[in-house]
Write an enzyme that holds these catalytic residues in place. Sequence first.
Site, PDB file in Angstrom:
ATOM      1  N   ARG A  77      12.937   8.044 -19.875  1.00  0.00           N
ATOM      2  CA  ARG A  77      11.927   8.277 -18.849  1.00  0.00           C
ATOM      3  C   ARG A  77      10.809   7.251 -19.040  1.00  0.00           C
ATOM      4  O   ARG A  77      10.238   7.156 -20.120  1.00  0.00           O
ATOM      5  CB  ARG A  77      11.350   9.685 -18.982  1.00  0.00           C
ATOM      6  CG  ARG A  77      10.255   9.924 -17.977  1.00  0.00           C
ATOM      7  CD  ARG A  77       9.547  11.241 -18.200  1.00  0.00           C
ATOM      8  NE  ARG A  77       8.484  11.392 -17.233  1.00  0.00           N
ATOM      9  CZ  ARG A  77       7.337  11.985 -17.479  1.00  0.00           C
ATOM     10  NH1 ARG A  77       7.122  12.525 -18.654  1.00  0.00           N
ATOM     11  NH2 ARG A  77       6.419  12.063 -16.554  1.00  0.00           N
ATOM     12  N   ARG A 227      -6.885  16.115 -17.576  1.00  0.00           N
ATOM     13  CA  ARG A 227      -7.271  15.005 -16.686  1.00  0.00           C
ATOM     14  C   ARG A 227      -8.111  15.519 -15.527  1.00  0.00           C
ATOM     15  O   ARG A 227      -7.849  16.594 -14.983  1.00  0.00           O
ATOM     16  CB  ARG A 227      -6.032  14.318 -16.104  1.00  0.00           C
ATOM     17  CG  ARG A 227      -5.343  13.411 -17.089  1.00  0.00           C
ATOM     18  CD  ARG A 227      -4.092  12.798 -16.474  1.00  0.00           C
ATOM     19  NE  ARG A 227      -2.953  13.040 -17.331  1.00  0.00           N
ATOM     20  CZ  ARG A 227      -1.689  13.073 -16.915  1.00  0.00           C
ATOM     21  NH1 ARG A 227      -1.390  12.892 -15.649  1.00  0.00           N
ATOM     22  NH2 ARG A 227      -0.727  13.313 -17.781  1.00  0.00           N
ATOM     23  N   GLU A 370      13.761  17.552 -15.051  1.00  0.00           N
ATOM     24  CA  GLU A 370      13.708  16.092 -14.979  1.00  0.00           C
ATOM     25  C   GLU A 370      14.806  15.459 -15.825  1.00  0.00           C
ATOM     26  O   GLU A 370      15.360  14.428 -15.457  1.00  0.00           O
ATOM     27  CB  GLU A 370      12.329  15.617 -15.451  1.00  0.00           C
ATOM     28  CG  GLU A 370      11.230  15.972 -14.452  1.00  0.00           C
ATOM     29  CD  GLU A 370       9.836  15.966 -15.067  1.00  0.00           C
ATOM     30  OE1 GLU A 370       9.501  16.931 -15.773  1.00  0.00           O
ATOM     31  OE2 GLU A 370       9.091  15.013 -14.851  1.00  0.00           O
TER      32      GLU A 370
END
Length: 385
Positions: A77, A227, A370
């Site tokens: 990834r 974040r 994923e």
Amino acid sequence: MADNPLVLVINSGSSSLKYQLIEPDSDTERAGGAIQQIGEPSSRVADHEEALRLAFEQLAETGIDLNSCGLWAVGHRVVHGGKDFYRPTLLDDARIAELEKLSALAPLHNPPAVQGIKVARKLLPDVAHIAVFDTAFFHNLPAAAATYAINRELAERWKIRRYGFHGTSHRYVSEQAAAFLGRPQEGLRQIVLHLGNGSSASAIADGRPVDTSMGLTPLEGLVMGTRSGDIDPGVISYLWRAANMSVDAIESMLNHQSGVWGLAGERDFRKLHAMIESGDVAAKLAYDVFIHRLRKYIGAYLAVLERTDVITFTAGIGENDPVTRHDALAGLERLGIVLDERRNLDDASGARLISTDDSPIAVLVIPTNEELAIARDCVEVLAGS
Ligand code: ADP
């Protein structure tokens, strides 16, 4: 091709390395794990090479020898593919060198991935190594969504645009949503809400993304674990001048000391809810800011899509937190969203419907995967090569 090819999927972060050994043909995970705290002072794992060796030892303990188990490829990834990498890419020295050049675009994310790739190639030299990019799905975003309204020449020269991230998850989940509803992607209009430690939203029409909340970097958009998501860019120059902070310090603050954690000192939503219940005012505000931003994006994407068929929640918070799902969509009945409270509270796993049967917009929960998507990409690359 081996009968039942196995793909090792590696996700190298700055201080962690997650791995899964997957049999893509049968969608099965054969083994998996994570090595944490790489390179941290108190850790016994000094670097990514040691981490990967440790991962191989863990696999060996479960009886899997990577050199003789029929390993077909290693899927890596990679967060940022920049302008040029948007297909799963078979890696060689030249491509890795090109990838390294992208580190300026993603200084926090790409260097550990490249390091992971180099180490994995060294330890497993005889299998194909393939990079799958988090930005790939959003490569063809419509120009109106991808373009920042800043000086055009500067943007072109420095390749500044909305790239979007979590693309592997948004693609996988939107495909699963269509399959769950028994409808083709063609004609289907979707909003996907990926809410984990990192969070992003996307609007998808006919299987193609038309907008997404993350931008040049994974910092833009929703409020996240640590974040900030969207802020006035003026805050950065103000802090630089008034607080005398360096660009690196500001970037680090926005990435690692902001978001829900920055407001409440906690990023795990299970603990955040407990703090709110015990009367913690900062935790309540952090949660309210998170929900407010999320609702703004849902509203924006309802307008971007004009007509929406399905909204899907995924990732750690999206899959497991009925309170967040409720608060994200409460009161939107007149916009066609009618949550079924009993279905929402049911803590079943797997893809499921949580809206009422007659809600004009279907609301789903779909576990993302994923790693499986990356493994399938690897098989596709090798089948076509
Ligand atoms: P990452 O972005 O690291 O892959 P995940 O998608 O695994 O993150 O999401 C992790 C986050 O999911 C945790 O920090 C926590 O906030 C949230 N989470 C996990 N389980 C639950 C739960 N049962 N209830 C509420 N939130 C949860």
